[in-house]
Enzyme design. Structure first.
Site, short mmCIF file in Angstrom:
data_model
loop_
_atom_site.label_atom_id
_atom_site.label_comp_id
_atom_site.label_asym_id
_atom_site.label_seq_id
_atom_site.Cartn_x
_atom_site.Cartn_y
_atom_site.Cartn_z
CB CYS A 2 -1.23 0.10 1.42
SG CYS A 2 -1.91 -1.33 1.29
NE ARG A 27 4.88 1.63 -1.78
CZ ARG A 27 6.36 1.24 -0.04
NH1 ARG A 27 7.19 1.60 -0.59
NH2 ARG A 27 5.96 0.10 0.75
CD1 TRP A 75 -0.62 -5.50 -3.08
CD2 TRP A 75 -1.00 -6.25 -1.83
NE1 TRP A 75 -0.17 -6.71 -3.44
CE2 TRP A 75 -0.09 -7.64 -2.45
CE3 TRP A 75 -0.14 -7.16 -0.38
CZ2 TRP A 75 0.29 -8.84 -2.10
CZ3 TRP A 75 -0.71 -8.15 0.02
CH2 TRP A 75 -0.24 -9.34 -0.96
CG ASN A 99 0.87 2.51 3.75
OD1 ASN A 99 -0.60 2.37 2.98
ND2 ASN A 99 1.54 2.38 3.09
N GLY A 100 -0.42 -1.21 7.03
CA GLY A 100 -0.51 -1.70 7.75
C GLY A 100 -1.58 -2.59 8.35
CD GLU A 484 17.43 -13.65 -8.18
OE1 GLU A 484 16.64 -14.05 -7.16
OE2 GLU A 484 17.28 -12.52 -8.66
CE LYS A 488 13.98 -11.69 -10.00
NZ LYS A 488 14.70 -11.08 -8.98
CD GLU A 491 9.87 -11.54 -8.52
OE1 GLU A 491 9.30 -11.19 -7.78
OE2 GLU A 491 11.03 -11.63 -9.18
CG HIS A 507 19.09 -36.77 -4.28
ND1 HIS A 507 18.80 -38.19 -4.14
CD2 HIS A 507 19.90 -36.67 -5.03
CE1 HIS A 507 20.41 -38.62 -4.30
NE2 HIS A 507 20.95 -37.75 -4.66
CE LYS A 603 11.79 -2.97 -6.14
NZ LYS A 603 12.15 -4.22 -6.40
C1 F6R Z 1 11.95 -11.02 -5.53
C2 F6R Z 1 11.62 -10.02 -4.84
C3 F6R Z 1 11.05 -10.57 -3.93
C4 F6R Z 1 12.30 -9.62 -2.90
C5 F6R Z 1 11.74 -9.56 -1.75
C6 F6R Z 1 12.43 -8.73 -0.26
O1 F6R Z 1 12.00 -10.08 -7.76
O2 F6R Z 1 11.96 -8.79 -5.37
O3 F6R Z 1 11.39 -11.67 -3.70
O4 F6R Z 1 13.44 -9.49 -2.78
O5 F6R Z 1 10.40 -8.93 -1.32
O6 F6R Z 1 12.10 -7.59 -0.98
P1 F6R Z 1 13.41 -7.11 0.62
O7 F6R Z 1 15.06 -7.10 -0.68
O8 F6R Z 1 12.89 -4.80 0.07
O9 F6R Z 1 13.54 -6.90 1.70
#
Ligand code: F6R
Length: 608
Positions: A2, A27, A75, A99-100, A484, A488, A491, A507, A603
């Site tokens: 949010c 975000r 959100w 927010n929260g 990773e 990527k 997502e 396995h 985000k």
């Molecule tokens: C993946 C991604 C998330 C963040 C995770 C941690 O592309 O962006 O997996 O890495 O939510 O976020 P931060 O680094 O802001 O704590």
């Protein structure tokens, strides 16, 4: 997650609010709204399920010259994404954005229903609005009412509140959810994220937990929960407008992939001395003796930050052979009854510096007396403020929800920490020199890889866009790269992807291989080449559609081979990861997804 904005001044509030909300779109959100007040307190509330652009359209048909207002991108947590659940929420005279999460909202709702409050939404926020309205009946001022209500709630909040009876002030309060105030000439801007203030002012006040403020055209009055007045610290924002623009790229994700030569350079700036092969980190606040006493490095993060920790672990172990390194997923660690030993240092890794699970681990580790160091990007964020010291990664605003440039620099920052500790522990310069030389080369090598391979990866993405499943595998330092890479891909392209250590294939995961899957196989021509090669042969024998990303000049049997040539040795995994980022990006483009704001994602994950 949010986003909050607010404005009081001499401009059209509607204009300022929607442009701030547009900045916060990255975000992630599902609905949006604004509320403004006229000089006599007449409120105009506009809300929509959908994009901020729909709010912009609503503003053109309901235009007001009001100069005070609040806005929000939501959100969904309590209640589905809908106009009814969108903020601002209204109860009596109170208009509120939040927010929260208010954890005791059910109990409060029952109490308030007894006092004739009706609820139109499913949200905890509407309950908080009603609570403020209720306590305002006996309060001397809006801020007193907000303070009393905050004392009654359990949970986390960043809030901005309007009262139709006092149309010349906005009251804000925070506990566990960030708020920043931008101070202009006769105007105050409010935001949950400093990027919303860019273009308006660079003078900012970061609200701390359990602080409240009254925002008026005359300025900001800051106080705490005990009603004591506080002197605000005004800081200058380092970010600039350019950082939040696409600079000609189609998406922020692609721009941020291309930012990496510069951002790695920024992470390294002033921190390495190539002549004597040392690294120096100003902000870790540890003496050489304290660095010598480190026995255990615990790395904590979520998602991409966690994978950065997994990769950094290999380098730290190579440099500091006698130090144990563990990497923890924050959402798990926070509820485990783990032991900490003498000499533990925790590296708290977070791009946003606001991730709820990571923050909770930080607070628990601090409670147990563990020294905590942040590996954070967002300057002034909660994690950056709470840690005992740390390394800012300095990659600038990362707007795309999927993290790219932060990952690379988080790994670099953790290597710098290991080099600093290695120096303090009296390790020979030879051991450090190779890594220092490679760090120096990394920006230009990333640039070369981007220039040499982008078109090729784009073409590969076209050939593999029809698959709905992918398996990413690698060994040793390429194992975290595989994990990773799979994250990527899933997502941003919504292709189901799994990442595995190559040695684990037999396995279980090898049973997945069929014509609906493609595989991304990372292969380094090093001491593990033969072993990795045999994993590849096993996959090929089962009909794999493999894309091999490799540095070898030897013959490789695979459907597609991407040969990456680089002067790097130890840091090759970081340039292989650039290939993963490009592949995810171009597959997402092929599949026409919302690349920068993938569905269901936010985000900065500020709730559990
Ligand atoms: C993946 C991604 C998330 C963040 C995770 C941690 O592309 O962006 O997996 O890495 O939510 O976020 P931060 O680094 O802001 O704590």
């Amino acid at each position: 997650m949010c986003g909050i904005v607010g404005y009081i001044g001499n401009k059209s509030a509607q204009g300022v609010l929607v442009s701030g909300l547009k900045r916060l779109e990255y975000r992630g959100y599902d609905s949006a709204g604004i509320a403004t007040l006229g000089p006599r307190g007449a409120a105009t509330v506009l809300r929509t399920k959908g994009k901020v652009q729909e709010l912009v359209d609503l503003v053109t048909t309901h235009e007001k010259s009001d100069m005070i207002g609040i806005g929000h991108t939501r959100w969904a947590t309590h209640g589905a994404p809908s106009k009814r659940n969108a903020h601002p929420h209204v109860a009596g005279n109170i208009h509120l954005v939040h927010n929260g999460i208010i954890e005791n909202y059910q109990d409060l709702k029952v109490m308030l229903a007894r006092h004739d409050y009706d609820f139109r939404s499913d949200t905890d926020t509407e309950v908080l609005a009603a609570l403020i309205d209720y306590v305002a009946r006996d309060a001397d001022s809006l801020i007193d009412a907000v303070r009393s209500a905050c004392e009654m709630v359990v949970g986390a909040y960043g809030i901005a509140v309007l009262d139709t009876r006092s149309p010349d002030e906005i009251v804000v309060a925070r506990k566990g959810s960030p708020l920043v105030l931008g101070v202009g000439n006769g105007e105050v801007f409010i935001a949950s994220d400093a990027s919303a203030l860019l273009g308006y002012t660079k003078q900012v006040i970061y609200l701390q937990d359990e602080e409240l403020a009254i925002c008026r055209t005359s300025g900001v009055e800051l106080s705490d929960m005990a009603s004591s007045t506080l002197e605000p610290t005004v800081e200058t924002l380092e970010m600039d407008l350019e950082a939040v623009q696409k600079k000609g790229y189609d998406h922020f994700l692609l721009k941020e992939i291309h930012d990496q030569p510069d951002t790695v350079e920024a992470t390294l700036r002033g921190r390495i001395n190539p002549t004597v092969h040392t690294a120096r980190l100003g902000g870790i606040n540890m003496t050489a003796e304290e660095l010598r006493d480190v026995r255990h490095i615990m790395i904590v993060g979520c998602g991409t930050a966690y994978y950065a920790g997994m990769l950094a672990k290999y380098y730290i172990e190579q440099l500091l052979g006698d130090v144990m390194v563990s990497v923890e997923v924050a959402s798990e660690l926070r509820y485990r009854s783990f032991a900490v030993q003498e000499g533990t240092v925790a590296l708290i890794v977070s791009q946003s510096g606001e991730t709820a699970d990571t923050l909770a681990c930080l607070m628990e580790l601090k409670r147990r007396g563990v020294r905590t160091l942040g590996v954070v990007n967002a300057v002034g964020s909660t994690i950056a403020r709470e840690v005992d010291g740390g390394v800012y990664v300095h990659v600038g605003a990362e707007i795309s929800v999927a993290s790219t440039k932060a990952f690379t620099s988080q790994v670099v920052a953790m290597i710098l920490f290991a080099l600093t500790a290695a120096d303090a522990r009296g390790m020979s310069p030879e051991r450090r020199s190779e890594l220092i030389d490679e760090l120096e080369l990394l920006p230009s090598e990333i640039e070369k890889v981007l220039a040499a391979h982008e078109k090729e990866v784009k073409a590969v993405a076209k050939n593999y866009m029809q698959y709905d499943h992918a398996l990413y595998v690698g060994r040793d330092t390429l194992m975290p790269v595989a994990l990773e890479g799979a994250l990527k891909l899933k997502e941003v392209s919504y292709i189901h992807a799994e990442g595995y250590p190559a040695g684990e294939l037999k396995h279980g995961p090898i049973s997945l291989i069929d014509d609906r899957f493609f595989e991304v196989f990372y292969l380094l021509d090093n001491w593990l080449y033969e072993k990795s090669q045999s994993n590849l042969i096993e996959m090929n024998a089962r009909g794999a559609h493999a894309i091999v990303v490799t540095d070898t000049a030897r013959k490789v049997e695979a459907e597609t081979v991407l040969r990456v040539s680089t002067k790097l040795d130890l840091l090759r995994p970081l340039v292989f990861n650039i290939i993963s980022q490009l592949l995810a990006y171009y597959l997402a483009v092929q599949r026409d997804t919302d690349v920068d704001q993938p569905r269901n994602l936010a985000k900065s994950v500020t709730v559990e």
